[in-house]
Write an enzyme that holds these catalytic residues in place. Structure first.
Site, mmCIF file in Angstrom:
data_model
loop_
_atom_site.group_PDB
_atom_site.id
_atom_site.type_symbol
_atom_site.label_atom_id
_atom_site.label_comp_id
_atom_site.label_asym_id
_atom_site.label_seq_id
_atom_site.Cartn_x
_atom_site.Cartn_y
_atom_site.Cartn_z
ATOM 1 N N HIS A 81 -29.694 -45.959 -29.953
ATOM 2 C CA HIS A 81 -30.843 -45.809 -30.563
ATOM 3 C C HIS A 81 -31.008 -46.712 -31.928
ATOM 4 O O HIS A 81 -32.178 -47.457 -32.188
ATOM 5 C CB HIS A 81 -30.890 -44.357 -31.128
ATOM 6 C CG HIS A 81 -31.823 -44.108 -32.203
ATOM 7 N ND1 HIS A 81 -33.138 -43.987 -32.352
ATOM 8 C CD2 HIS A 81 -31.793 -43.461 -33.670
ATOM 9 C CE1 HIS A 81 -33.711 -43.687 -33.227
ATOM 10 N NE2 HIS A 81 -33.089 -43.429 -34.295
ATOM 11 N N HIS A 93 -28.946 -46.700 -39.910
ATOM 12 C CA HIS A 93 -29.855 -45.660 -40.739
ATOM 13 C C HIS A 93 -29.237 -44.303 -40.348
ATOM 14 O O HIS A 93 -29.598 -43.375 -41.102
ATOM 15 C CB HIS A 93 -31.035 -45.830 -40.206
ATOM 16 C CG HIS A 93 -31.526 -45.385 -38.786
ATOM 17 N ND1 HIS A 93 -31.463 -46.216 -37.679
ATOM 18 C CD2 HIS A 93 -32.227 -44.267 -38.422
ATOM 19 C CE1 HIS A 93 -31.790 -45.371 -36.665
ATOM 20 N NE2 HIS A 93 -32.288 -44.079 -37.144
ATOM 21 N N GLU A 125 -25.890 -39.593 -42.280
ATOM 22 C CA GLU A 125 -26.461 -38.219 -41.827
ATOM 23 C C GLU A 125 -25.639 -37.857 -40.749
ATOM 24 O O GLU A 125 -25.342 -36.511 -40.450
ATOM 25 C CB GLU A 125 -27.973 -38.412 -41.147
ATOM 26 C CG GLU A 125 -28.780 -37.158 -41.393
ATOM 27 C CD GLU A 125 -30.201 -37.126 -40.837
ATOM 28 O OE1 GLU A 125 -30.648 -38.189 -40.533
ATOM 29 O OE2 GLU A 125 -30.668 -36.057 -40.492
ATOM 30 N N ASP A 126 -25.442 -38.388 -39.653
ATOM 31 C CA ASP A 126 -24.766 -37.988 -38.210
ATOM 32 C C ASP A 126 -23.333 -37.956 -38.065
ATOM 33 O O ASP A 126 -22.685 -37.702 -37.175
ATOM 34 C CB ASP A 126 -25.531 -38.936 -37.128
ATOM 35 C CG ASP A 126 -27.058 -38.282 -37.123
ATOM 36 O OD1 ASP A 126 -27.344 -37.299 -37.713
ATOM 37 O OD2 ASP A 126 -27.768 -38.777 -36.255
ATOM 38 N N ASP A 182 -38.086 -45.994 -36.673
ATOM 39 C CA ASP A 182 -37.059 -45.107 -36.063
ATOM 40 C C ASP A 182 -38.038 -44.109 -35.412
ATOM 41 O O ASP A 182 -37.704 -43.361 -34.410
ATOM 42 C CB ASP A 182 -36.427 -44.332 -37.350
ATOM 43 C CG ASP A 182 -35.674 -43.297 -37.021
ATOM 44 O OD1 ASP A 182 -34.995 -43.225 -35.870
ATOM 45 O OD2 ASP A 182 -35.486 -42.324 -38.029
ATOM 46 N N ASP A 233 -67.515 -49.926 -24.015
ATOM 47 C CA ASP A 233 -66.594 -50.932 -24.330
ATOM 48 C C ASP A 233 -65.050 -50.847 -24.116
ATOM 49 O O ASP A 233 -64.270 -50.292 -24.677
ATOM 50 C CB ASP A 233 -66.772 -51.348 -25.679
ATOM 51 C CG ASP A 233 -66.707 -50.083 -26.793
ATOM 52 O OD1 ASP A 233 -66.704 -49.023 -26.060
ATOM 53 O OD2 ASP A 233 -66.924 -50.148 -27.751
HETATM 54 MN MN MN Z 1 -32.914 -42.316 -36.142
#
Ligand code: MN
Length: 733
Positions: free
Chosen positions: A60, A85, A89-90, A151, A271
């Site tokens: 990712h 990134h 957080e993870d 992201d 169109d």
């Molecule tokens: Mn992410």
């Protein structure tokens, strides 16, 4: 899911190589080392973690970094931050760890990204306004927003693995917040991909239907384009031009929107696809584009209304292209977009692609830095509503000014957000003050219309126009603002002066002894802060004559003096009783104007004179009309209270008659008057010349019916041709 680790590793190496290739033109050797370091760091931090799809998590951040490099065109710092990134957080990694290894700048961006995803992840639904605030407060560095966008794009591309209800939430959030954001940043391909993916999850059936139709029509379109392009390509080749022809369907989302807003079928959209001719970059690329245009229109008839020249004046976000819609041999309109490779890159990737075409000797990314800086300034400078934010995003991003043309083609530069009214004041104060409307590109628009670069504006003026207080809400330029304020101030003064004159006339009329004291009483009575405010309110008729009369009565102003004020003798009590003023007031100091001699039944009005009471004119009196237009504020409504009948009151009226010379005429007329009408004739004279006869008389009449009847009778006399009423002159008396 069984994981083949050898295979997985191969994929990973593959993706990493893709990243390196994507950032190759941007980064230095040193950058490359840092990118490698960030990749290894992320790999280690996310090790053993897998996404819901089952693949290793590292895929990712790696994919996000590829988007950031290849599709947005950002540099090394952004690539490093993309790789990192999700680490804070993870995983167990802390912001301090990041700062220690990658420095303050990277840590700051990661901090912003972590905070934003914390916010978005924890809120059920984010309003556009809140989204703006989040972006504002949490992204000191604009790269935070761009990486967040990348992201989100990757998350949308892999949304299949997510639970159904999360899919819906993420998809609609994307459509509402992220797609407009991408659009404002000029990131067109990202924007339309986000929209298509959102549609796929919010309206799966419709998306599938459109997608299938596009695919089914693909070969048909290709065949059509091939034959359509055939004669053109021969000429292009002959001219020695290097080009590529692309035929592309509109995005599923834009087709969906067309079907929905116009309530039509897929097949009814004319169109559905556009043909794009991309030529090699050259110094003469604009000329080449026009050459191609000319070749195309040699074969196919263009629709002049659909010519879009963004070569001479690119869109504010940098979009350059030449669009034309032509009629094909099969009777189908076809949109053709003509542009150079460079223009195409910018159209697809937005402004970020610009840097690629700049000289590389000044470190290469100054333009990018500038762009990033302007996004930041824009976000911080905004304090309007969310809609405004999105609307102005793109505009302010690249220019704080708009370029407007006069009908003669003269260029005017105005600040962003300037309106038609600002433009009018920019041309000339007088034009601004008298402006009633504007034509923008030949279309009538209101004064408040916000102008865009390239607009040609024609101002419509009227001498009757005056600035209104709400005009201040329509303008943003200092010049227009100050001129409007000045004019409103003058207008207030003028109104107050009128009010003042009216009041002093009124006070004179009732023989007020102590004027100043009475005015103070009135100001207090109407509860106004100053005499200016009082006069102004009278001047604009917010305080009416009857309000004032009422106040006079209550405050007993002039009451004691009324008896002595009856110095006018030329009008009887009776006459004053038969006329009502305004909304039912009676006034003793009344006179009938000599110029028009009103009689009961005539349409009348009152004119408040200075010191001579109220003069009653007929509404069609030429003198009265002049008074009405010049002293409107001194005019008072008047009407006859009752019909005056025989033996009550008589009014002198002049009658003029013309006819053919006839000896008996005069005696016939006098006979009618004295015998049939039994009215008092005050004067008669007549003369004849060359067989024509002309005369006039003055009789006492009691009302218009009476007069009309008399005129009818005189008309019946043999030889009479016209009979008219005329204004009795003072000399007759
Ligand atoms: Mn992410």
């Amino acid at each position: 899911m069984k994981i083949d680790s050898v295979q997985e590793e191969r994929y990973l190496r593959n993706d990493y190589r893709t990243l390196l290739r994507a950032c190759k033109p941007i980064v230095t050797e040193l950058d490359k080392k840092l990118i490698r370091k960030a990749f290894n760091f992320a790999l280690d931090a996310h090790k053993d973690t897998r996404r819901k799809s089952g693949e290793l998590f590292i895929f990712h951040p790696l994919a996000v970094a590829i988007i950031v490099a290849r599709e947005i065109g950002l540099g090394a710092t952004s690539i490093i931050c993309s790789l990192l990134h999700d680490a804070v957080e993870d995983t167990a990694v802390s912001l301090e760890d990041i700062e220690a290894i990658f420095g303050k700048k990277v840590a700051k961006i990661i901090d912003g990204l972590t905070k934003i995803s914390g916010f978005i992840g924890n809120t059920k639904s984010i309003q556009a306004e809140n989204f703006r605030k989040i972006l504002l407060t949490m992204s000191e560095d604009v790269r935070v927003i761009l990486i967040k966008l990348a992201d989100r794009l990757h998350n949308m591309r892999t949304l299949d693995a997510v639970k159904k209800e999360s899919q819906l939430k993420i998809a609609s959030e994307t459509l509402e917040l992220f797609a407009p954001l991408a659009h404002r940043l000029g990131l067109y391909s990202i924007k339309s991909e986000l929209e298509d993916l959102s549609l796929k999850y919010t309206e799966p059936l419709i998306y599938h239907e459109i997608d299938t139709k596009i695919k089914l029509n693909q070969s048909q379109m290709n065949r059509f384009v091939k034959s359509f392009m055939k004669p053109i390509q021969q000429q292009l080749d002959k001219a020695g031009l290097k080009y590529e022809v692309l035929a592309r369907y509109k995005s599923a989302y834009s087709i969906y929107k067309k079907m929905k807003t116009r309530n039509i079928d897929f097949n009814q959209i004319f169109d559905l696809f556009a043909v794009r001719i991309i030529i090699e970059n050259s110094a003469d690329e604009k000329t080449d584009c026009w050459r191609i245009y000319s070749i195309i229109t040699d074969f196919y008839k263009p629709n002049p209304e659909r010519l879009r020249d963004w070569l001479s004046t690119p869109k504010v976000n940098g979009y350059e292209s030449l669009h034309t819609t032509v009629m094909s041999y099969s009777g189908k309109w076809v949109e053709v977009q003509i542009r150079s490779r460079r223009m195409d890159d910018i159209a697809e990737k937005g402004y970020a692609a610009h840097w690629k075409y700049k000289e590389r000797d000044d470190k290469g990314d100054t333009n990018l830095d500038e762009w990033i800086k302007s996004v930041g300034e824009m976000l911080r400078a905004q304090d309007g509503t969310a809609t405004e934010f999105f609307d102005e995003f793109k505009m302010n991003l690249f220019s704080r000014e708009v370029y407007i043309f006069t009908p003669q083609g003269e260029l005017k530069v105005l600040p962003m957000g300037a309106t038609a009214l600002d433009f009018a004041f920019d041309i000339h104060t007088h034009i601004g003050l008298k402006c009633i409307g504007a034509k923008v590109n030949n279309k009538l628009v209101p004064l408040s219309q916000v102008l865009k670069t390239g607009d040609q504006v024609e101002i419509i003026t009227s001498n009757k126009q005056k600035p209104k207080p709400d005009w201040l809400d329509y303008v943003i330029t200092a010049k227009a603002k100050s001129r409007i304020k000045q004019s409103l101030k003058n207008e207030r003064k003028e109104k107050a002066n009128k009010g003042k004159e009216l009041i002093s006339t009124k006070l004179k009329l009732i023989n007020s002894q102590d004027k100043n004291l009475d005015i103070d009483k009135l100001i207090e009575y109407f509860q106004l802060p100053s005499s200016f405010e009082f006069y102004y309110n009278v001047g604009i008729n917010r305080i009416s004559i009857s309000d004032i009369n009422h106040a006079f009565k209550l405050l007993k102003i002039g009451d004691t003096l009324k008896s002595s004020s009856n110095k006018k003798t030329d009008i009887s009590e009776r006459k004053t009783e038969i006329i009502i003023l305004g909304d039912g007031e009676t006034e003793t100091d009344l006179h009938l104007a000599k110029c028009c001699n009103p009689i009961p039944g005539d349409e009348i009005f009152g004119y408040i004179t200075v010191g001579e009471g109220i003069l009653i004119h007929r509404t069609n009196c030429p003198v009265g009309i002049k008074l009405m237009s010049n002293y409107g504020y001194r005019i008072i409504k008047a009407s006859w209270q009752k019909k005056v009948t025989k033996n009550e009151e008589y009014f002198p009226v002049g009658i003029r008659f013309r006819g053919i010379d006839n000896l008996g005429i005069l005696s016939s007329i006098t006979k009618i008057i004295s015998e049939q009408f039994e009215v008092n004739m005050r004067m008669i004279n007549a003369s004849s010349k060359d067989g024509a006869f002309e005369g006039s008389l003055v009789v006492n009449i009691y009302n218009t019916e009476h007069l009309d009847h008399l005129i009818e009778k005189i008309k019946e006399v043999d030889g009479i041709e016209t009979v008219t009423r005329f204004h009795v002159d003072e000399s007759i008396d």
